[in-house]
Design a protein around this motif. Structure first.
Motif, PDB file in Angstrom:
ATOM      1  N   PRO A 158     -18.835  -6.753  -3.022  1.00 41.08           N
ATOM      2  CA  PRO A 158     -19.737  -6.360  -4.109  1.00 41.08           C
ATOM      3  C   PRO A 158     -19.333  -4.980  -4.626  1.00 41.08           C
ATOM      4  O   PRO A 158     -19.001  -4.096  -3.833  1.00 41.08           O
ATOM      5  CB  PRO A 158     -21.117  -6.296  -3.426  1.00 41.08           C
ATOM      6  N   THR A 159     -19.323  -4.810  -5.950  1.00 43.98           N
ATOM      7  CA  THR A 159     -18.781  -3.564  -6.511  1.00 43.98           C
ATOM      8  C   THR A 159     -19.712  -2.370  -6.310  1.00 43.98           C
ATOM      9  O   THR A 159     -19.309  -1.235  -6.568  1.00 43.98           O
ATOM     10  CB  THR A 159     -18.476  -3.736  -8.016  1.00 43.98           C
ATOM     11  N   ASP A 160     -20.947  -2.631  -5.848  1.00 47.65           N
ATOM     12  CA  ASP A 160     -21.822  -1.472  -5.565  1.00 47.65           C
ATOM     13  C   ASP A 160     -21.763  -1.060  -4.096  1.00 47.65           C
ATOM     14  O   ASP A 160     -22.556  -0.246  -3.628  1.00 47.65           O
ATOM     15  CB  ASP A 160     -23.265  -1.751  -6.002  1.00 47.65           C
ATOM     16  N   THR A 161     -20.797  -1.586  -3.342  1.00 47.63           N
ATOM     17  CA  THR A 161     -20.646  -1.198  -1.937  1.00 47.63           C
ATOM     18  C   THR A 161     -20.167   0.254  -1.870  1.00 47.63           C
ATOM     19  O   THR A 161     -19.242   0.624  -2.609  1.00 47.63           O
ATOM     20  CB  THR A 161     -19.588  -2.101  -1.243  1.00 47.63           C
ATOM     21  N   PRO A 162     -20.771   1.094  -1.016  1.00 46.33           N
ATOM     22  CA  PRO A 162     -20.294   2.480  -0.901  1.00 46.33           C
ATOM     23  C   PRO A 162     -18.801   2.517  -0.610  1.00 46.33           C
ATOM     24  O   PRO A 162     -18.298   1.737   0.210  1.00 46.33           O
ATOM     25  CB  PRO A 162     -21.113   3.038   0.277  1.00 46.33           C
ATOM     26  N   GLY A 163     -18.090   3.433  -1.296  1.00 48.07           N
ATOM     27  CA  GLY A 163     -16.641   3.556  -1.101  1.00 48.07           C
ATOM     28  C   GLY A 163     -15.823   2.758  -2.098  1.00 48.07           C
ATOM     29  O   GLY A 163     -14.608   2.924  -2.182  1.00 48.07           O
ATOM     30  N   PHE A 164     -16.472   1.861  -2.868  1.00 44.90           N
ATOM     31  CA  PHE A 164     -15.772   1.084  -3.911  1.00 44.90           C
ATOM     32  C   PHE A 164     -15.859   1.908  -5.195  1.00 44.90           C
ATOM     33  O   PHE A 164     -16.887   1.935  -5.866  1.00 44.90           O
ATOM     34  CB  PHE A 164     -16.448  -0.280  -4.085  1.00 44.90           C
ATOM     35  N   ASP A 165     -14.793   2.646  -5.511  1.00 44.67           N
ATOM     36  CA  ASP A 165     -14.855   3.595  -6.628  1.00 44.67           C
ATOM     37  C   ASP A 165     -14.014   3.146  -7.810  1.00 44.67           C
ATOM     38  O   ASP A 165     -12.796   2.958  -7.680  1.00 44.67           O
ATOM     39  CB  ASP A 165     -14.385   4.983  -6.166  1.00 44.67           C
ATOM     40  N   TYR A 166     -14.680   3.001  -8.942  1.00 42.13           N
ATOM     41  CA  TYR A 166     -14.000   2.665 -10.199  1.00 42.13           C
ATOM     42  C   TYR A 166     -13.516   3.976 -10.808  1.00 42.13           C
ATOM     43  O   TYR A 166     -14.314   4.861 -11.103  1.00 42.13           O
ATOM     44  CB  TYR A 166     -14.995   1.957 -11.135  1.00 42.13           C
ATOM     45  N   ILE A 167     -12.186   4.123 -10.985  1.00 45.02           N
ATOM     46  CA  ILE A 167     -11.623   5.400 -11.450  1.00 45.02           C
ATOM     47  C   ILE A 167     -11.538   5.456 -12.974  1.00 45.02           C
ATOM     48  O   ILE A 167     -11.965   6.411 -13.611  1.00 45.02           O
ATOM     49  CB  ILE A 167     -10.189   5.605 -10.884  1.00 45.02           C
TER      50      ILE A 167
ATOM     51  N   GLY B   1      -9.230  -2.245 -14.785  1.00 46.64           N
ATOM     52  CA  GLY B   1      -9.675  -1.097 -14.002  1.00 46.64           C
ATOM     53  C   GLY B   1      -8.719  -0.647 -12.912  1.00 46.64           C
ATOM     54  O   GLY B   1      -7.948  -1.435 -12.355  1.00 46.64           O
ATOM     55  N   GLU B   2      -8.806   0.660 -12.630  1.00 50.32           N
ATOM     56  CA  GLU B   2      -8.123   1.231 -11.468  1.00 50.32           C
ATOM     57  C   GLU B   2      -9.206   1.555 -10.438  1.00 50.32           C
ATOM     58  O   GLU B   2     -10.223   2.171 -10.761  1.00 50.32           O
ATOM     59  CB  GLU B   2      -7.355   2.499 -11.872  1.00 50.32           C
ATOM     60  N   LEU B   3      -8.974   1.147  -9.199  1.00 50.76           N
ATOM     61  CA  LEU B   3     -10.012   1.241  -8.172  1.00 50.76           C
ATOM     62  C   LEU B   3      -9.482   1.901  -6.909  1.00 50.76           C
ATOM     63  O   LEU B   3      -8.341   1.685  -6.527  1.00 50.76           O
ATOM     64  CB  LEU B   3     -10.487  -0.157  -7.740  1.00 50.76           C
ATOM     65  N   ILE B   4     -10.329   2.686  -6.263  1.00 51.46           N
ATOM     66  CA  ILE B   4     -10.025   3.169  -4.906  1.00 51.46           C
ATOM     67  C   ILE B   4     -11.041   2.527  -3.962  1.00 51.46           C
ATOM     68  O   ILE B   4     -12.241   2.536  -4.245  1.00 51.46           O
ATOM     69  CB  ILE B   4     -10.158   4.709  -4.810  1.00 51.46           C
ATOM     70  N   LEU B   5     -10.556   1.958  -2.879  1.00 48.46           N
ATOM     71  CA  LEU B   5     -11.463   1.431  -1.851  1.00 48.46           C
ATOM     72  C   LEU B   5     -11.322   2.334  -0.631  1.00 48.46           C
ATOM     73  O   LEU B   5     -10.254   2.407  -0.013  1.00 48.46           O
ATOM     74  CB  LEU B   5     -11.096  -0.004  -1.501  1.00 48.46           C
TER      75      LEU B   5
ATOM     76  N   ASN C  50     -12.870   3.158   2.899  1.00 52.36           N
ATOM     77  CA  ASN C  50     -13.746   2.714   3.999  1.00 52.36           C
ATOM     78  C   ASN C  50     -14.887   1.824   3.507  1.00 52.36           C
ATOM     79  O   ASN C  50     -16.049   2.023   3.870  1.00 52.36           O
ATOM     80  CB  ASN C  50     -14.325   3.918   4.750  1.00 52.36           C
ATOM     81  N   VAL C  51     -14.524   0.859   2.672  1.00 49.66           N
ATOM     82  CA  VAL C  51     -15.510  -0.093   2.144  1.00 49.66           C
ATOM     83  C   VAL C  51     -15.836  -1.103   3.241  1.00 49.66           C
ATOM     84  O   VAL C  51     -14.928  -1.708   3.829  1.00 49.66           O
ATOM     85  CB  VAL C  51     -14.928  -0.819   0.909  1.00 49.66           C
TER      86      VAL C  51
END
Ligand SMILES: Cc1cc2nc3c(=O)[nH]c(=O)nc-3n(C[C@H](O)[C@H](O)[C@H](O)COP(=O)(O)OP(=O)(O)OC[C@H]3O[C@@H](n4cnc5c(N)ncnc54)[C@H](O)[C@@H]3O)c2cc1C
Length: 403
Positions: A199-208, A222-226, A228-229
């Motif tokens: 789920p994209t609202d999980t802590p650590g799932f960051d949309y850059i 999108g560019e994403l950093i995960l 410790n998701v």
């Protein structure tokens, strides 16, 4: 849009093509300038989606039990040839990459719980999703090299990685993320990758950011950093270690879809080119009377018919449940290149109008060029074709590929 019945097809698909052509020709193409403004025209979008649903033409790629038309792969290809006349048909008929690909993969690999939680709301249009495989720091052409890693910690996966070019990431409620899971103790012996629902609202799932792609100003890549998701172990889609095979499954079907989409767009570009050439007066006669332009017409006709036959043949092989990998790679190289040529000629015949945004041609041109990279670049597919042909010959067979 005039569509004649195809004598070799059954009545159902001929009727579907007629109904699709009526909506695309009468309601979608004449309203493209309004639809381009997106949500400003929510009322128009809503009215057209309702009309599509009432006509029984919604979600042609899905089985009936999941709210789709249940027409199978080949009929979808024939329908798609008509849909592709307008770039707005996809969302209006409920078939949009990457969501439609995610739906198919959930249908095939999802557990009953995953279907209820993730697939059903997606089909109803209540949620959105994306597919995150490509990474900026590893070669997308060689997906076995990806470094995003998921490791088990108690009842959870802990995911770390960096993804980009993830279409629709900004609007997505969940992502299907391709992860390296070889550290897991129950991985498939042949595989190191697993697709995991996040789920994209999980802590650590960051949309850059959204990576800007030409011709796709309204789309998101999108560019994403995960970082410790954490998601439950049951979010793994299919057996652990089978992610790569599942991705190929999804991308194979997607490539046929994209190629038939190219064929439909080529027909529209061809139609525009011929009509313009028949009307435009230049140097004492119409353009279509000039041999240069007649050459364009003939070359484009050949490009389209070759692309169409190759793509339909590929859809037939898939419909029969046979191995279509060589043919999928063949169309994935041939068709976007043919589309580039066909649209280029149409642009040339239109003169300055061809590169203006007053026609859909410039968007088609950029789309065709982009498709030579997305879903695997030309070189990778050429390598696969040659590899499969050599394997065929090595096993003592020859030019007869059983087609
Ligand atoms: C519009 C768009 C949408 C996309 N959407 C998504 C998405 O939703 N999700 C997702 O995960 N990805 C997505 N992608 C990414 C796409 O699948 C990758 O860009 C593609 O697989 C190529 O990977 P790469 O960009 O890392 O290129 P690389 O792998 O770095 O390759 C660069 C170039 O090297 C050449 N090359 C590669 N291998 C060989 C070889 N063996 N021999 C000779 N030459 C070779 C090719 O010319 C290739 O273009 C999208 C891309 C685009 C453009």
């Amino acid at each position: 849009m005039q569509i004649s019945p195809i004598s070799t097809l059954d009545e159902e698909i001929n009727q579907i093509r007629q109904m699709t052509a009526k909506i695309v020709g009468e309601d979608v193409i004449p309203n493209e300038h309004l639809l381009r403004r997106g949500l400003e025209n929510a009322q128009l979008w809503g009215d057209l989606v309702r009309k599509v649903k009432e006509s029984g033409l919604w979600a042609p790629h899905l089985p009936k039990e999941y709210g789709g038309m249940g027409i199978g792969f080949l009929k979808l290809a024939y329908m798609n040839e008509i849909l592709a006349w307008s770039p707005f048909s996809g969302p209006l008929f409920g078939i949009v990459a990457p969501i439609s690909g995610n739906q198919k993969i959930l249908v095939k690999y999802g557990t009953a719980d995953q279907k209820k939680k993730w697939l059903e709301p997606l089909v109803r249009g209540e949620t959105q999703s994306c597919f995150a495989m490509t990474e900026p720091d590893t070669a997308g052409s060689d997906p076995r090299s990806l470094t995003t890693r998921a490791v088990r910690d108690g009842g959870e996966w802990v995911i770390n990685g960096h993804k980009w070019m993830v279409s629709n990431a900004k609007r997505a409620d969940f992502a299907i993320v391709m992860c390296r899971t070889e550290d897991s103790d129950d991985h498939d012996a042949n595989g190191r990758m697993t697709q995991i629902i996040v789920p994209t609202d999980t802590p650590g799932f960051d949309y850059i950011r959204s990576v800007p792609i030409w011709g796709q100003e309204n789309d998101d890549h999108g560019e994403l950093i995960l970082n410790n998701v954490r998601v439950p172990l049951e979010n793994a889609l299919g057996r652990v270690g089978t992610g790569h095979a599942a991705a190929q499954d999804r991308l194979g079907a997607g490539r046929v879809y994209h190629c038939m989409n190219c064929v439909g767009q080529m027909w529209r570009a061809f139609d525009m080119m011929v009509r313009h050439a028949m009307d435009r007066e230049v140097h004492g006669g119409v353009l279509s009377g000039k041999q240069f332009i007649q050459g364009f017409i003939a070359d484009s006709y050949m490009d389209i018919q070759a692309s169409r036959l190759m793509t339909i043949r590929c859809a037939e092989i898939m419909e029969q449940g046979l191995d279509a990998r060589t043919d999928i790679s063949a169309i994935k190289v041939f068709v976007p290149n043919a589309m580039t040529r066909v649209v280029d000629r149409a642009i040339q015949v239109h003169g300055a109008l061809g590169v203006s945004a007053d026609t859909p041609l410039e968007g088609m041109y950029r789309g065709a060029r982009t498709l030579r990279l997305a879903d695997g670049p030309d070189e990778v597919h050429r390598i696969l074709i040659a590899k499969n042909v050599r394997k065929h010959y090595s096993s003592g067979q020859s030019w007869d590929f059983g087609l």
